[in-house]
Scaffold this active site. Structure first.
Site, short mmCIF file in Angstrom:
data_model
loop_
_atom_site.label_atom_id
_atom_site.label_comp_id
_atom_site.label_asym_id
_atom_site.label_seq_id
_atom_site.Cartn_x
_atom_site.Cartn_y
_atom_site.Cartn_z
N HIS A 120 -9.93 3.44 10.55
CA HIS A 120 -10.96 2.75 9.78
C HIS A 120 -12.34 3.18 10.26
O HIS A 120 -12.51 3.64 11.38
CB HIS A 120 -10.82 1.24 9.93
CG HIS A 120 -9.69 0.66 9.14
ND1 HIS A 120 -9.48 -0.70 9.02
CD2 HIS A 120 -8.71 1.24 8.41
CE1 HIS A 120 -8.42 -0.92 8.26
NE2 HIS A 120 -7.93 0.25 7.89
N ASN A 172 -9.87 5.93 6.15
CA ASN A 172 -10.71 5.35 5.10
C ASN A 172 -12.03 6.12 4.99
O ASN A 172 -12.70 6.36 5.99
CB ASN A 172 -11.00 3.88 5.40
CG ASN A 172 -9.79 3.00 5.22
OD1 ASN A 172 -8.68 3.48 4.96
ND2 ASN A 172 -9.97 1.71 5.37
N HIS A 190 -8.62 -4.10 3.11
CA HIS A 190 -9.17 -5.25 3.85
C HIS A 190 -9.07 -6.61 3.16
O HIS A 190 -9.95 -7.02 2.42
CB HIS A 190 -10.65 -5.00 4.19
CG HIS A 190 -10.83 -4.02 5.30
ND1 HIS A 190 -10.65 -4.36 6.63
CD2 HIS A 190 -11.18 -2.73 5.28
CE1 HIS A 190 -10.87 -3.29 7.38
NE2 HIS A 190 -11.19 -2.28 6.59
N GLU A 206 -19.04 -3.88 5.87
CA GLU A 206 -18.55 -3.23 4.67
C GLU A 206 -18.03 -4.28 3.70
O GLU A 206 -17.25 -5.16 4.08
CB GLU A 206 -17.43 -2.23 5.00
CG GLU A 206 -16.88 -1.51 3.77
CD GLU A 206 -15.76 -0.55 4.13
OE1 GLU A 206 -15.87 0.63 3.76
OE2 GLU A 206 -14.78 -0.97 4.77
#
Length: 358
Positions: free
Chosen positions: A264, A286, A109, A181
């Site tokens: 994700h 992930n 990211h 996150e």
């Protein structure tokens, strides 16, 4: 034929990375990407994968990379994040082959505001490529999903043109992963943004494939970062099948799954959702929130069990003069965190069908 008959142990890049993802897609399994913040968490991920014969992805987020370099360093200009990610990638390269498994080293990211971090890592790739004929990292992730699609694609293409000659894969995101996150908060985004459209996938595929086939797409199908109570997150991984069919139709291809997809917000997902996603070409998922918790559990349980031996340096239930060094040695309690993290990573591999693949 096992995976190690196709690609070597150690960090894989370029054609070997292409072969690894193609093998995963053809054999209907995906590889968990474990966010790591230290050599300890890297080692736990590698050990977990080695012991069940699985490839693994070690990835560093912006904040995780800065922590890897040290909280005492300033991150002005993303210097600590660059340093930590590069140091982490070098560390993985130094030990990965010894574990006897294929390993992908990845950066996670990168939003537009963090592009100086991305630039620093790509410069490290280019320097490593000049010396060794391959990039330092296997792949990088650009997350420009909050920007207009056209701008997202345009910026990604600029970087893809730098990455492609080195054999470094680019992962991009289209549509938004909800939740929060590592400092990226999408808890209040419009629900429509959580679902990518087939036309979006085709626009990306068409533009990127003119440069290279080394790219993957994190398409949104209701994904949310973090862990939530059952029923609070509504995933629609079946949408990925529609995306694959649309791209296949545009290409007039025989390949039912031309796109490498990424999942994700995988922590806490049901087995059914995982199975559907993998069946439609997801090759990477992930896993961060669950492994953070698992790492903590080992520490917590150890401290609770040994609290009477950890109150002082000397003196415990066995005697007032008994030393406690063997209990407070970091190698003892950190190892307990590694053990519980290893167990959770192996569970993720099992959920993804990524067991005994070597």
């Amino acid at each position: 034929m096992g995976l190690l008959d196709i690609v070597p142990a150690g960090v894989v890049t370029g054609d070997n990375l292409r072969k690894l993802f193609a093998y995963a897609k053809a054999n209907k399994f995906a590889i968990p990407a474990i966010n790591c913040t230290s050599t300890s968490t890297v080692n736990a991920a590698l050990e977990a994968a080695r012991d069940i014969g699985s490839p693994i992805i070690i990835q560093f987020s912006n904040g995780g990379a800065a922590y890897f370099a040290g909280k005492g360093l300033s991150n002005e200009g993303q210097k600590a994040s660059i340093l930590g990610a590069v140091a982490g990638a070098h560390y993985v390269r130094s030990v990965a082959a010894a574990y006897g498994i294929p390993v992908i080293t990845h950066s996670d990211h990168c939003a537009k505001k963090l592009l100086p971090w991305f630039d620093g890592m790509v410069e490290a790739d280019e320097a490593y490529f000049k010396a060794h004929g391959e990039p330092l990292f296997s792949s990088h992730m650009l997350d420009l999903s909050e920007d207009p699609k056209e701008e997202n694609i345009e910026i990604c293409l600029q970087y893809l043109k730098r990455l492609a000659p080195m054999g470094c894969l680019l992962e991009m995101e289209i549509g938004i992963t909800g939740g929060e996150e590592d400092g990226v908060n999408n808890e209040n985004v419009d629900n429509a943004s959580l679902y990518t459209q087939p036309e979006d996938i085709w626009d990306i595929y068409k533009a990127f494939s003119e440069i290279t086939d080394l790219f993957s797409i994190a398409a949104a199908f209701g994904n949310v970062h973090g862990v939530y109570a059952p029923g609070n997150v509504r995933l629609h991984p079946e949408l990925l099948g529609k995306h694959q069919a649309y791209v296949k139709e545009q290409l007039k291809s025989e390949d039912d799954k031309p796109v490498f997809f990424v999942f994700h917000g995988g922590s806490g997902s049901t087995q059914q959702d995982i199975n559907i996603a993998v069946s439609h070409g997801v090759v990477k998922m992930n896993v961060d929130t669950d492994t953070q918790w698992a790492y903590l559990v080992g520490f917590r349980d150890y401290f609770n069990a040994k609290k009477e031996y950890l109150a002082t340096q000397v003196g415990n239930p066995e005697g007032a003069s008994k030393p406690n060094k063997k209990y407070y040695d970091p190698r003892v309690f950190v190892r307990e965190g590694e053990k519980t993290m290893i167990k959770r990573i192996q569970e993720a591999c099992e959920h993804l069908g990524n067991v005994k693949r070597n």
